[in-house]
Write a protein that holds these residues in place. Structure first.
Motif, PDB file in Angstrom:
ATOM      1  N   GLY A 126       0.820  -1.205   0.000  1.00 14.08           N
ATOM      2  CA  GLY A 126       0.000   0.000   0.000  1.00 14.08           C
ATOM      3  C   GLY A 126       0.850   1.249   0.000  1.00 14.08           C
ATOM      4  O   GLY A 126       2.031   1.207   0.353  1.00 14.08           O
ATOM      5  N   ILE A 127       0.258   2.365  -0.417  1.00 19.87           N
ATOM      6  CA  ILE A 127       0.934   3.655  -0.361  1.00 19.87           C
ATOM      7  C   ILE A 127       0.028   4.659   0.340  1.00 19.87           C
ATOM      8  O   ILE A 127      -1.205   4.536   0.300  1.00 19.87           O
ATOM      9  CB  ILE A 127       1.356   4.167  -1.756  1.00 19.87           C
ATOM     10  N   LEU A 128       0.650   5.635   0.973  1.00 17.22           N
ATOM     11  CA  LEU A 128      -0.067   6.656   1.745  1.00 17.22           C
ATOM     12  C   LEU A 128       0.453   8.026   1.340  1.00 17.22           C
ATOM     13  O   LEU A 128       1.631   8.338   1.575  1.00 17.22           O
ATOM     14  CB  LEU A 128       0.147   6.419   3.246  1.00 17.22           C
ATOM     15  N   ARG A 129      -0.418   8.838   0.720  1.00 19.52           N
ATOM     16  CA  ARG A 129      -0.038  10.175   0.282  1.00 19.52           C
ATOM     17  C   ARG A 129      -1.101  11.168   0.737  1.00 19.52           C
ATOM     18  O   ARG A 129      -1.978  11.571  -0.044  1.00 19.52           O
ATOM     19  CB  ARG A 129       0.150  10.203  -1.240  1.00 19.52           C
TER      20      ARG A 129
ATOM     21  N   GLU B  34      -6.110  19.904  -2.299  1.00 21.82           N
ATOM     22  CA  GLU B  34      -4.702  19.824  -2.706  1.00 21.82           C
ATOM     23  C   GLU B  34      -4.296  18.432  -3.161  1.00 21.82           C
ATOM     24  O   GLU B  34      -3.109  18.163  -3.371  1.00 21.82           O
ATOM     25  CB  GLU B  34      -3.806  20.278  -1.550  1.00 21.82           C
ATOM     26  N   ILE B  35      -5.259  17.542  -3.335  1.00 24.97           N
ATOM     27  CA  ILE B  35      -4.926  16.184  -3.776  1.00 24.97           C
ATOM     28  C   ILE B  35      -4.371  16.232  -5.195  1.00 24.97           C
ATOM     29  O   ILE B  35      -4.988  16.780  -6.116  1.00 24.97           O
ATOM     30  CB  ILE B  35      -6.169  15.277  -3.724  1.00 24.97           C
TER      31      ILE B  35
ATOM     32  N   ASP C 226      -1.108  11.358  -7.558  1.00 24.19           N
ATOM     33  CA  ASP C 226      -1.100  10.606  -6.307  1.00 24.19           C
ATOM     34  C   ASP C 226      -2.408   9.826  -6.139  1.00 24.19           C
ATOM     35  O   ASP C 226      -2.411   8.687  -5.659  1.00 24.19           O
ATOM     36  CB  ASP C 226      -0.911  11.539  -5.117  1.00 24.19           C
ATOM     37  N   PHE C 227      -3.505  10.464  -6.521  1.00 22.82           N
ATOM     38  CA  PHE C 227      -4.811   9.813  -6.422  1.00 22.82           C
ATOM     39  C   PHE C 227      -4.844   8.552  -7.287  1.00 22.82           C
ATOM     40  O   PHE C 227      -5.252   7.476  -6.824  1.00 22.82           O
ATOM     41  CB  PHE C 227      -5.900  10.791  -6.861  1.00 22.82           C
TER      42      PHE C 227
ATOM     43  N   THR D  10      -9.279  14.236   8.449  1.00 16.38           N
ATOM     44  CA  THR D  10      -8.893  15.231   7.459  1.00 16.38           C
ATOM     45  C   THR D  10      -7.575  14.836   6.794  1.00 16.38           C
ATOM     46  O   THR D  10      -6.737  14.160   7.393  1.00 16.38           O
ATOM     47  CB  THR D  10      -8.753  16.618   8.100  1.00 16.38           C
ATOM     48  N   SER D  11      -7.418  15.282   5.573  1.00 19.87           N
ATOM     49  CA  SER D  11      -6.225  15.035   4.748  1.00 19.87           C
ATOM     50  C   SER D  11      -6.024  13.565   4.386  1.00 19.87           C
ATOM     51  O   SER D  11      -4.968  13.180   3.903  1.00 19.87           O
ATOM     52  CB  SER D  11      -4.952  15.569   5.431  1.00 19.87           C
ATOM     53  N   MET D  12      -7.046  12.735   4.605  1.00 20.05           N
ATOM     54  CA  MET D  12      -6.903  11.299   4.341  1.00 20.05           C
ATOM     55  C   MET D  12      -7.932  10.813   3.323  1.00 20.05           C
ATOM     56  O   MET D  12      -8.233   9.615   3.265  1.00 20.05           O
ATOM     57  CB  MET D  12      -7.053  10.528   5.646  1.00 20.05           C
ATOM     58  N   ALA D  13      -8.478  11.717   2.507  1.00 22.10           N
ATOM     59  CA  ALA D  13      -9.556  11.334   1.602  1.00 22.10           C
ATOM     60  C   ALA D  13      -9.137  10.226   0.643  1.00 22.10           C
ATOM     61  O   ALA D  13      -9.860   9.238   0.467  1.00 22.10           O
ATOM     62  CB  ALA D  13     -10.037  12.555   0.816  1.00 22.10           C
ATOM     63  N   THR D  14      -7.981  10.382   0.025  1.00 18.09           N
ATOM     64  CA  THR D  14      -7.546   9.380  -0.951  1.00 18.09           C
ATOM     65  C   THR D  14      -7.306   8.039  -0.288  1.00 18.09           C
ATOM     66  O   THR D  14      -7.794   6.998  -0.751  1.00 18.09           O
ATOM     67  CB  THR D  14      -6.267   9.856  -1.659  1.00 18.09           C
ATOM     68  N   TYR D  15      -6.559   8.049   0.795  1.00 19.43           N
ATOM     69  CA  TYR D  15      -6.232   6.797   1.480  1.00 19.43           C
ATOM     70  C   TYR D  15      -7.496   6.120   2.005  1.00 19.43           C
ATOM     71  O   TYR D  15      -7.697   4.909   1.829  1.00 19.43           O
ATOM     72  CB  TYR D  15      -5.267   7.088   2.626  1.00 19.43           C
TER      73      TYR D  15
END
Length: 258
Positions: free
Chosen positions: A94-97, A103-104, A108-109, A150-155
């Motif tokens: 897995g990856i975490l960005r 700002e995504i 990265d998405f 917050t800041s974890m939408a993609t993950y």
């Protein structure tokens, strides 16, 4: 009660993300229980270190990008050819960005979906094609799939998608006696997470105490997980001790998701 072995003699497992962190801990735990393991990771140097940490046993290091379905298919075939029929599979790559919503980075998405969801899909597909009745799969998701921050939408989105995907796979594979479960870690001391810490002491303190402004609730047990804490749960779900458990997600986060 009769006794049964956790893992059948001659069992073979495929573990993705086995170069470090939770995947490496799972691989080492399997080897210590007599399971032959094909370790998959895109970092060849990390794979070599993981194989050394396994301390013996039958292992096969395969440099693989799980986002590539052909590479995963080839890896399963190599594992079967070199080690024997694959009975267990673990998706730990897995990856975490992290980034705020506005700002995504689209790159990265897309990369996160290719690895965190596509990689799981490819492992599940090969498991469906190759695992025998009595086989088992565990996908490492995240408590972010259960509780948003917050800041974890993609993950969060990718881990939630991976969980849904695994449940459907478990439903389909139940017909042939293959189980599919998930382990959802919270904050765990892995290289992936630690790479994001500019001040490790402050980051640890914040993880334990919580950050209300980020809707992060802290860890009631007062400790950050080691990779082995998560690996032990993965091993249980893979084993015959969990032979009647499927399509479940166990959250292992010290109570952080409350």
């Amino acid at each position: 009660m009769f006794e049964r072995q956790d893992f059948l003699p001659g069992s073979v497992a495929v573990v993705t993300g086995a170069g470090s962190g939770i995947g490496a801990a799972v691989a080492a735990g399997l080897v210590s229980r007599g399971v032959a393991v094909a370790l998959l990771d895109r970092d060849a140097a990390a794979l070599a270190a993981s194989v050394a940490a396994c301390g013996g046993g039958r292992t096969l290091a395969l440099t693989v990008d799980v986002a590539d379905p052909d590479a995963v298919r080839t890896a399963f075939a190599a594992a079967a050819d070199r080690l024997g029929p694959v009975r267990h599979a673990v998706a730990a790559a897995g990856i975490l960005r992290p980034a705020p919503l506005t700002e995504i980075d689209p790159a990265d998405f897309c990369a996160s979906w290719q690895v965190n969801v596509g990689g799981v899909l490819h492992l599940l597909q090969e498991s469906a094609r190759t695992l025998p009745p009595g086989g088992s799969v565990v996908v490492v998701t995240s408590n972010a799939a259960v509780v948003p921050r917050t800041s974890m939408a993609t993950y969060a989105a990718t881990k939630a998608a991976a969980a849904a995907l695994t449940r459907v796979a478990g439903l389909e594979l139940a017909a042939v006696g293959v189980r599919c479960n998930m382990v959802a870690p919270g904050t765990t001391a892995t290289p992936m997470l630690q790479a994001l810490w500019t001040d490790p002491d402050a980051a640890r303190a914040q993880a334990l105490a919580g950050e209300p402004e980020k809707h992060r609730l802290g860890i009631p047990l007062g400790r950050i997980a080691d990779p082995e804490d998560i690996a032990d749960t993965v091993l249980y779900l893979l084993s015959q001790q969990a032979r009647h458990i499927t399509m479940q997600q166990l959250v292992v986060d010290g109570g952080a998701s409350l």
